[in-house]
Design an enzyme around this catalytic site. Structure first.
Site: not given
Ligand code: EPU
Length: 338
Positions: A164, A238, A334
């Site tokens: 990012r 995010s 972010e």
């Molecule tokens: N999780 C939780 N609770 C929550 C959210 C997530 O326990 O409320 C856990 C999920 O179960 C999973 C882990 O956290 O085990 C990761 O969650 P997820 O796959 O939804 O991805 P993220 O790391 O929360 C990142 C990006 C997103 C992108 C997703 C999918 C960042 C800051 N965010 O989110 O990007 O869509 O991966 O690749 O890196 C964005 O940048 O605006 C964005 C939405």
């Protein structure tokens, strides 16, 4: 394009925050942009270039000129038997660009389906999702130097992409306006379905031999199920980054919370899922007046309708403090705060 005065920026930010800019205008090519920048009113005031307004939180009126990037066009600039180099105008809507490439059978950005914003904003923060970042297919970009109006090219190395992050968020901040981005896509797609629940989603859809379009549809379905649609409920995706911490920090969290979600991130370091930290800190679905933490993805802050940017910012402070108190981990925003 003529400048307009005292413009409500609400349609220009996905949080749906109503603040005013002193002036605003849209450009569709480099000549129009140069014309706007030559205006004495513009020269003597702060400048803000909006892509899709999908990664910004306005906390006050903008005492300057907000320019909206409307440069169109998708063109093949080079092709060989394996790859195609595709140039897109910075004002093209990112998701429309992804769908166009998917339809042509060009692989590499299908996992980035449905990310809000425009093509020109994508390199600024090296957008990423489901195991893919734009740096993986990025070839080059063209940008206008604000100080002298020259058009310059940037290679991938010069963009200095990180998680990012890019040159345009650091040393290059406020110095360039991105005009077009060229991607090197593959004519022989290798699908990346291992990340998250893409594979599961494909199975649910009954697909065993997925095409580019199937992967794109699976990503769209997953995003729709977890992330709020900005057209319905204001948000900027995010709000925080996933923090990278040394191994001892992870180990100490594991003592009280063995199920903490962490991914290896270089020697001795781990990336923690900030959404998990926020949820475990008890804030998933938390609401303060018109602003809140999304109830299906805790990394996303939402405007339930009529929230001010300042109130959303204050909520983000509350999230930072609560996570810090619970886990000793400092989250980083972010979203750009203005
Ligand atoms: N999780 C939780 N609770 C929550 C959210 C997530 O326990 O409320 C856990 C999920 O179960 C999973 C882990 O956290 O085990 C990761 O969650 P997820 O796959 O939804 O991805 P993220 O790391 O929360 C990142 C990006 C997103 C992108 C997703 C999918 C960042 C800051 N965010 O989110 O990007 O869509 O991966 O690749 O890196 C964005 O940048 O605006 C964005 C939405």
């Amino acid at each position: 394009m003529a400048l307009q005065h005292n413009v409500d920026l609400r349609p220009y930010n996905t949080f749906g925050i109503s603040v005013h800019a002193d002036r605003s205008g849209t450009f569709h090519n480099v000549e129009e942009l140069r014309g706007l920048l030559a205006d004495p009113e513009v020269q003597n005031s702060p400048l803000l270039v909006l892509g899709g307004g999908s990664n910004i939180l306005f906390t006050q009126d903008f005492r300057g000129t907000a320019l909206s990037n409307g440069i169109p066009g998708i063109d093949v600039v080079k092709e060989d038997s394996d790859h195609v180099w595709v140039k897109a105008g910075a004002g093209v809507v990112w998701h429309e660009f992804v769908l166009f490439c998917v339809e042509q059978g060009w692989g590499g950005i299908e996992n980035l389906s449905l990310i809000p914003g425009k093509v020109g904003a994508a390199p600024m923060q090296n957008i990423g999702a489901y195991g893919v970042e734009i740096k993986d297919t990025f070839h080059a970009l063209e940008a206008l130097r604000i100080d002298n109006g020259e058009v310059v090219s940037f290679t991938k190395d010069q963009c200095a992409f990180g998680y990012r992050e890019s040159y345009f968020k650091r040393e290059g901040k406020g110095r360039y306006i991105i005009l077009s981005v060229t991607f090197r896509l593959t004519e022989r797609p290798v699908l990346n379905t291992s990340y998250g629940n893409i594979q599961q989603e494909l199975e649910r859809m009954g697909i065993t031999a997925p095409t580019l379009r199937d992967v794109s549809n699976a990503v769209i379905a997953i995003r729709r199920s977890k992330l709020p649609d900005p057209a319905v409920i204001g948000n900027a995706g995010s709000f925080f980054k996933n923090p990278v911490v040394p191994e001892d920090v992870l180990n100490s969290i594991r003592k009280s919370d063995p199920d903490v979600v962490a991914y290896p991130a270089g020697p001795g370091h781990f990336k923690l899922a900030a959404g998990w930290l926020i949820e475990r800190a008890g804030l998933k679905g938390y609401r303060q007046g018109q602003q809140g933490v999304h109830d299906r993805q805790a990394l996303v802050l939402v405007n339930h309708g009529g929230a001010t940017g300042k109130a959303i910012y204050d909520l983000s402070e509350h999230v930072l403090k609560t996570v810090k108190a619970r886990f000793g981990v400092e989250l980083e925003r972010e979203v750009n705060i203005l």
